[in-house]
Design a protein around this motif. Structure first.
Motif, mmCIF file in Angstrom:
data_model
loop_
_atom_site.group_PDB
_atom_site.id
_atom_site.type_symbol
_atom_site.label_atom_id
_atom_site.label_comp_id
_atom_site.label_asym_id
_atom_site.label_seq_id
_atom_site.Cartn_x
_atom_site.Cartn_y
_atom_site.Cartn_z
ATOM 1 N N PHE A 96 19.840 35.700 17.756
ATOM 2 C CA PHE A 96 21.199 34.987 16.386
ATOM 3 C C PHE A 96 20.118 34.013 16.352
ATOM 4 N N THR A 97 20.448 33.094 15.188
ATOM 5 C CA THR A 97 19.851 31.399 15.304
ATOM 6 C C THR A 97 21.346 30.716 15.233
ATOM 7 N N GLU A 106 24.200 31.045 12.644
ATOM 8 C CA GLU A 106 24.824 32.307 13.455
ATOM 9 C C GLU A 106 25.642 32.350 14.336
ATOM 10 N N ALA A 116 27.293 34.815 8.639
ATOM 11 C CA ALA A 116 26.008 34.338 8.815
ATOM 12 C C ALA A 116 25.813 35.243 10.288
ATOM 13 N N ALA A 117 26.178 35.822 11.485
ATOM 14 C CA ALA A 117 25.675 36.534 11.722
ATOM 15 C C ALA A 117 26.173 37.846 11.252
ATOM 16 N N ARG A 160 23.426 39.333 9.930
ATOM 17 C CA ARG A 160 22.337 39.217 10.698
ATOM 18 C C ARG A 160 22.797 40.827 11.329
ATOM 19 N N ALA A 188 22.289 44.023 9.402
ATOM 20 C CA ALA A 188 20.427 44.653 9.262
ATOM 21 C C ALA A 188 19.558 44.628 10.077
ATOM 22 N N GLU A 189 20.315 44.135 11.579
ATOM 23 C CA GLU A 189 19.209 44.252 12.087
ATOM 24 C C GLU A 189 19.778 44.767 13.885
ATOM 25 N N HIS A 190 20.617 44.999 14.195
ATOM 26 C CA HIS A 190 21.706 45.351 14.977
ATOM 27 C C HIS A 190 22.867 46.536 15.413
#
Length: 360
Positions: free
Chosen positions: A295-296, A300, A327-328, A331, A334-336
């Motif tokens: 996470f950014t 995020e 936003a989190a 994410r 998309a990825e986790h």
């Protein structure tokens, strides 16, 4: 692909994080066309708190004596991948069985790598590790990445290592209507662990003491009577996985706290982190090396080192918190997700097979 797993438990989520992870991964593997069997010792502690009997996407085999496993040997050992996990109560027997009689790739999956390495460093016995280490396994997977992978090679002789991080099943963890019983300005969901309590105190208990007008809700099992409760902290004993979405979605903000060994090693995102994000709830978390890989910070996820940071997060506007939460969630999807991790899992097994084939 047929995959057989000897693990701690998938049938009970009481006091452990393995069950939820395996449920999501097995469901995703099943949807991708794989046949998964989870082999679990029928232990009284988990039997008394069993919250799953039929395993979506796979088959659950409960046994009471190791002879029951040996009697099913042909069905269990005729698999493409034979997986033994950390904290499996019969891990040593399973390791010997899969290497002596198994036909497929042998895999060790350590879902507790910082604990494993910490106990080895302290000179303690680790009862789920073979006496000769991990050198016989074709592939060693770790819930923790970064320097932990080098340590598994150096300390335990792992020949091929790769991370297989936590994940979340979006079908099980998603935005849902809030419930009044869980309503909070700040929530924390986690089983009691003594090593985690200093951070829980800084990021959750102290802010509650300093902000009596806010409502704080803590969910989890095994909390002692001398926990430093405050009048504005409400306690929910063991929030079952099906209730996690409502718990999170009833929070304006939720706290994530990482076990001490895991935070010290880094690169070890907890399942709760992904669950909360998938539910669309803003997270304030302790910091550790590698967190920005998932996470950014500031975009995020919010980071906190102490009560002031938590209180600052609570002071943010609803619009800002919603932006961070959205936003989190994007994410994570998309990825986790469990689907992404299942594809990674299969890819790692196939790569191990290809390497062995070339070597032969």
């Amino acid at each position: 692909m047929k995959i057989v797993v000897w693990g701690l438990t998938v049938s009970s989520s009481w006091g452990n994080g393995h069950a939820t992870l395996w449920r999501g991964l097995i469901r995703a593997l099943g949807e991708q066309g794989h046949d998964v069997v989870f082999v679990e010792r029928d232990q009284p502690w988990y039997a008394d708190h069993r919250d799953l009997h039929d395993l979506p996407g796979g088959r659950l085999l409960l046994y009471r004596d190791w002879s029951d496993v040996l009697a099913r040997g042909r069905d269990l050992l005729d698999a493409d991948a034979l997986v033994v996990t950390s904290y499996c109560p019969d891990a040593k027997a399973a390791e010997a069985l899969v290497h002596d009689r198994g036909r497929g790739r042998t895999i060790f999956y350590d879902l507790d790598t910082p604990v494993t390495l910490g106990r080895l460093a302290a000179g303690e016995a680790v009862d789920y590790l073979p006496d000769h280490g991990l050198e016989r396994f074709d592939l060693v997977l770790s819930y923790t990445g970064g320097p932990a992978l080098d340590a598994l090679r150096r300390r335990l002789g792992a020949r091929r290592c790769a991370p297989l991080y936590g994940h979340v099943d979006p079908a099980a963890h998603r935005p849902v209507p809030p419930l009044e019983v869980y309503r909070s300005d700040l929530s924390y969901l986690g089983t009691y662990a003594a090593d985690r309590q200093p951070t829980v105190h800084r990021l959750f208990v102290e802010p509650a003491a300093r902000s009596p007008a806010h409502r704080f809700v803590l969910g989890g099992s095994s909390y002692p009577a001398d926990f430093p409760w405050r009048s504005n902290i409400w306690f929910m004993n063991h929030v079952a996985p099906p209730d996690h979405p409502a718990f999170f979605c009833s929070s304006r903000l939720t706290v994530n706290v990482t076990r001490a060994d895991m935070a010290a090693m880094g690169w070890c995102p907890s399942g709760r982190l992904f669950e909360a994000a998938a539910c669309g709830v803003p997270i304030v978390s302790d910091d550790w090396d590698g967190l920005d890989r998932f996470f950014t910070p500031g975009e995020e996820i919010l980071l906190a080192g102490g009560a002031e940071d938590t209180l600052g997060a609570l002071a943010l506007s609803d619009a800002e918190l919603a932006r961070i939460a959205g936003a989190a969630r994007a994410r994570v999807l998309a990825e986790h997700s469990s689907d992404h991790r299942a594809r990674e899992f299969v890819g790692l097994i196939e790569a191990a097979h290809d390497v062995e084939a070339v070597a032969a």
